[in-house]
Design a protein around this motif. Sequence first.
Motif, PDB file in Angstrom:
ATOM      1  N   MET A 134       0.801  -1.138   0.071  1.00 30.73           N
ATOM      2  CA  MET A 134       0.222   0.018   0.002  1.00 30.73           C
ATOM      3  C   MET A 134       0.895   1.238   0.061  1.00 30.73           C
ATOM      4  O   MET A 134       1.957   1.230   0.779  1.00 30.73           O
ATOM      5  CB  MET A 134      -0.907  -0.207   1.278  1.00 30.73           C
ATOM      6  N   TYR A 135       0.611   2.209  -0.880  1.00 29.92           N
ATOM      7  CA  TYR A 135       1.331   3.577  -1.013  1.00 29.92           C
ATOM      8  C   TYR A 135       1.178   4.258   0.106  1.00 29.92           C
ATOM      9  O   TYR A 135      -0.234   4.680   0.429  1.00 29.92           O
ATOM     10  CB  TYR A 135       0.840   4.267  -2.197  1.00 29.92           C
ATOM     11  N   LEU A 136       2.151   4.686   1.033  1.00 31.92           N
ATOM     12  CA  LEU A 136       1.599   5.283   2.380  1.00 31.92           C
ATOM     13  C   LEU A 136       2.556   6.429   2.680  1.00 31.92           C
ATOM     14  O   LEU A 136       3.523   6.394   3.041  1.00 31.92           O
ATOM     15  CB  LEU A 136       1.961   4.320   3.413  1.00 31.92           C
ATOM     16  N   PRO A 137       2.273   7.683   1.918  1.00 30.30           N
ATOM     17  CA  PRO A 137       2.919   9.010   2.204  1.00 30.30           C
ATOM     18  C   PRO A 137       2.801   9.056   3.904  1.00 30.30           C
ATOM     19  O   PRO A 137       2.044   8.726   4.594  1.00 30.30           O
ATOM     20  CB  PRO A 137       2.199  10.133   1.833  1.00 30.30           C
ATOM     21  N   ALA A 138       4.156   9.669   4.450  1.00 36.26           N
ATOM     22  CA  ALA A 138       4.194   9.895   6.011  1.00 36.26           C
ATOM     23  C   ALA A 138       2.894  10.574   6.487  1.00 36.26           C
ATOM     24  O   ALA A 138       2.433  10.445   7.781  1.00 36.26           O
ATOM     25  CB  ALA A 138       5.619  10.596   6.215  1.00 36.26           C
ATOM     26  N   HIS A 139       2.504  11.580   5.821  1.00 36.69           N
ATOM     27  CA  HIS A 139       1.482  12.599   6.488  1.00 36.69           C
ATOM     28  C   HIS A 139       0.043  11.472   6.456  1.00 36.69           C
ATOM     29  O   HIS A 139      -0.923  12.133   7.372  1.00 36.69           O
ATOM     30  CB  HIS A 139       1.192  13.728   5.841  1.00 36.69           C
ATOM     31  N   PHE A 140      -0.198  10.690   5.840  1.00 31.79           N
ATOM     32  CA  PHE A 140      -1.418   9.774   5.776  1.00 31.79           C
ATOM     33  C   PHE A 140      -1.066   8.395   6.748  1.00 31.79           C
ATOM     34  O   PHE A 140      -2.087   7.671   6.975  1.00 31.79           O
ATOM     35  CB  PHE A 140      -1.932   9.286   4.762  1.00 31.79           C
TER      36      PHE A 140
END
Length: 220
Positions: free
Chosen positions: A1-7
């Motif tokens: 799963m693509y997971l940007p730090a802010h999410f």
Amino acid sequence: MYLPAHFSENDIAALHELIVQYPFGSLVTCGDGGLDANHLPFALETRAQAPGVLHAHVARANPLWQAVTDGDEVLVIFRAGDAYVSPNWYPSKHVAHRQVPTWNYRVVHAHGRITIRDDEKYVRGVVGRLTRTHEAAQPQPWKMTDAPRDYLDAMLASIVGIEIEITQLVGKLKLSQNKDAEDVRGAGEALRAGGQHEIGAAMLAPLAQRNPPLDTPPDD
């Protein structure tokens, strides 16, 4: 799963709470026949200093319990609400016109190892726990003892238990955290006004505590 730090959500207690609130998960397995997905209600058992254990059951006629081997790696996906977000709900759109549509959501991925529990005592316990949890809000909660014993025994014999020792919990809360606070407020209030209370309320709740907005591109 693509997971940007802010999410990203790393608080185990918060992820446990989402699983408890939204216990209907998608169990993804990979057996000899390839990938498979089954959609089941789960009961979460929490343990100190550990991600926890998931308990569920499937119909004996379901090939899942024979297609996997004890110890196989599996994934359970819990969806905790989702909603389309229109650019028109961002106040900044009406000034600079630099916004695009997106979709907000909350999900928890529970990675773990599966064990098949084909024994009556375990299955009875799982059904009892699920029943007590989900009947609690009824005016007259149904109890397992409400059913004739021979009927209940036959029903229990027709299902097989599943236990998943969680090895990792991954949470993604995509709630426009990369937007300006006023844009988050505008979209959150629009969602609530349109009946999308779950995601709208989740977007609005942290506004008082949030840091300044991140200068990041749109992402899913």
